[in-house]
Scaffold this motif. Structure first.
Motif, PDB file in Angstrom:
ATOM      1  N   MET A 166      -0.194   7.196   8.199  1.00  0.00           N
ATOM      2  CA  MET A 166       0.652   6.907   7.032  1.00  0.00           C
ATOM      3  C   MET A 166       0.335   5.522   6.476  1.00  0.00           C
ATOM      4  O   MET A 166       0.512   5.274   5.292  1.00  0.00           O
ATOM      5  CB  MET A 166       2.139   6.995   7.396  1.00  0.00           C
ATOM      6  CG  MET A 166       2.628   8.400   7.652  1.00  0.00           C
ATOM      7  SD  MET A 166       2.512   9.505   6.227  1.00  0.00           S
ATOM      8  CE  MET A 166       3.978   9.037   5.335  1.00  0.00           C
ATOM      9  N   ASN A 167      -0.164   4.632   7.335  1.00  0.00           N
ATOM     10  CA  ASN A 167      -0.520   3.286   6.907  1.00  0.00           C
ATOM     11  C   ASN A 167      -1.971   3.186   6.432  1.00  0.00           C
ATOM     12  O   ASN A 167      -2.343   2.184   5.833  1.00  0.00           O
ATOM     13  CB  ASN A 167      -0.308   2.283   8.050  1.00  0.00           C
ATOM     14  CG  ASN A 167       1.138   2.236   8.487  1.00  0.00           C
ATOM     15  OD1 ASN A 167       2.046   2.331   7.671  1.00  0.00           O
ATOM     16  ND2 ASN A 167       1.354   2.110   9.782  1.00  0.00           N
ATOM     17  N   ILE A 168      -2.766   4.200   6.724  1.00  0.00           N
ATOM     18  CA  ILE A 168      -4.177   4.194   6.348  1.00  0.00           C
ATOM     19  C   ILE A 168      -4.415   4.975   5.061  1.00  0.00           C
ATOM     20  O   ILE A 168      -5.094   4.502   4.147  1.00  0.00           O
ATOM     21  CB  ILE A 168      -5.038   4.793   7.481  1.00  0.00           C
ATOM     22  CG1 ILE A 168      -4.919   3.947   8.751  1.00  0.00           C
ATOM     23  CG2 ILE A 168      -6.490   4.932   7.059  1.00  0.00           C
ATOM     24  CD1 ILE A 168      -5.527   4.587   9.976  1.00  0.00           C
ATOM     25  N   LEU A 169      -3.865   6.161   4.993  1.00  0.00           N
ATOM     26  CA  LEU A 169      -4.083   7.056   3.855  1.00  0.00           C
ATOM     27  C   LEU A 169      -3.013   6.852   2.785  1.00  0.00           C
ATOM     28  O   LEU A 169      -1.901   6.412   3.078  1.00  0.00           O
ATOM     29  CB  LEU A 169      -4.043   8.519   4.304  1.00  0.00           C
ATOM     30  CG  LEU A 169      -5.025   8.936   5.383  1.00  0.00           C
ATOM     31  CD1 LEU A 169      -4.801  10.389   5.759  1.00  0.00           C
ATOM     32  CD2 LEU A 169      -6.459   8.708   4.944  1.00  0.00           C
ATOM     33  N   HIS A 170      -3.355   7.220   1.565  1.00  0.00           N
ATOM     34  CA  HIS A 170      -2.371   7.240   0.484  1.00  0.00           C
ATOM     35  C   HIS A 170      -1.733   8.625   0.501  1.00  0.00           C
ATOM     36  O   HIS A 170      -2.356   9.613   0.085  1.00  0.00           O
ATOM     37  CB  HIS A 170      -3.028   6.944  -0.855  1.00  0.00           C
ATOM     38  CG  HIS A 170      -2.070   6.985  -1.986  1.00  0.00           C
ATOM     39  ND1 HIS A 170      -2.463   7.206  -3.263  1.00  0.00           N
ATOM     40  CD2 HIS A 170      -0.737   6.845  -2.044  1.00  0.00           C
ATOM     41  CE1 HIS A 170      -1.411   7.197  -4.054  1.00  0.00           C
ATOM     42  NE2 HIS A 170      -0.352   6.980  -3.328  1.00  0.00           N
ATOM     43  N   VAL A 171      -0.507   8.705   1.014  1.00  0.00           N
ATOM     44  CA  VAL A 171       0.194   9.982   1.163  1.00  0.00           C
ATOM     45  C   VAL A 171       1.322  10.038   0.151  1.00  0.00           C
ATOM     46  O   VAL A 171       2.171   9.147   0.090  1.00  0.00           O
ATOM     47  CB  VAL A 171       0.761  10.138   2.591  1.00  0.00           C
ATOM     48  CG1 VAL A 171       1.472  11.473   2.739  1.00  0.00           C
ATOM     49  CG2 VAL A 171      -0.346   9.997   3.621  1.00  0.00           C
TER      50      VAL A 171
END
Length: 99
Positions: free
Chosen positions: A93-98
């Motif tokens: 959740m902190n790496i990808l743009h969700v």
């Protein structure tokens, strides 16, 4: 797993249906290799995705790095509660743009 795809100018949208796991992650890798050319944005619509394993996460991370390398963006849409939980636990959740 079923993969539906469409291109919109500089955007590639892939919709993943079923399970993204050890058995099906090579299918997504192949689709990304064949379909992702010079697009600036990759959208993965996970609305009909039921499950994702660590093998699936690896493919998403590789795609994310590939998009960063071309100064593009990977956007994940429609992840259900269980997929979001996996993203939260693993830090995705902190790496990808969700969305």
């Amino acid at each position: 797993m079923n993969i539906s795809k469409r291109k919109e100018q500089d955007k590639l949208v892939l919709q993943l249906e079923g399970r993204l796991d050890t058995m099906t992650s090579p299918q997504l890798e192949k689709a990304l290799g064949e379909e992702l050319t010079d697009e600036r944005e990759l959208v993965l619509d996970l609305t009909p995705l039921q499950y994702i394993s660590s093998a699936g996460l690896r493919v998403l991370l590789t795609a994310h790095k590939r998009m960063i390398g071309r100064e593009g963006r990977l956007t994940v849409r429609g992840a259900n509660e269980s997929v979001r939980e996996v993203f939260t636990i693993t830090g995705f959740m902190n790496i990808l743009h969700v969305e």
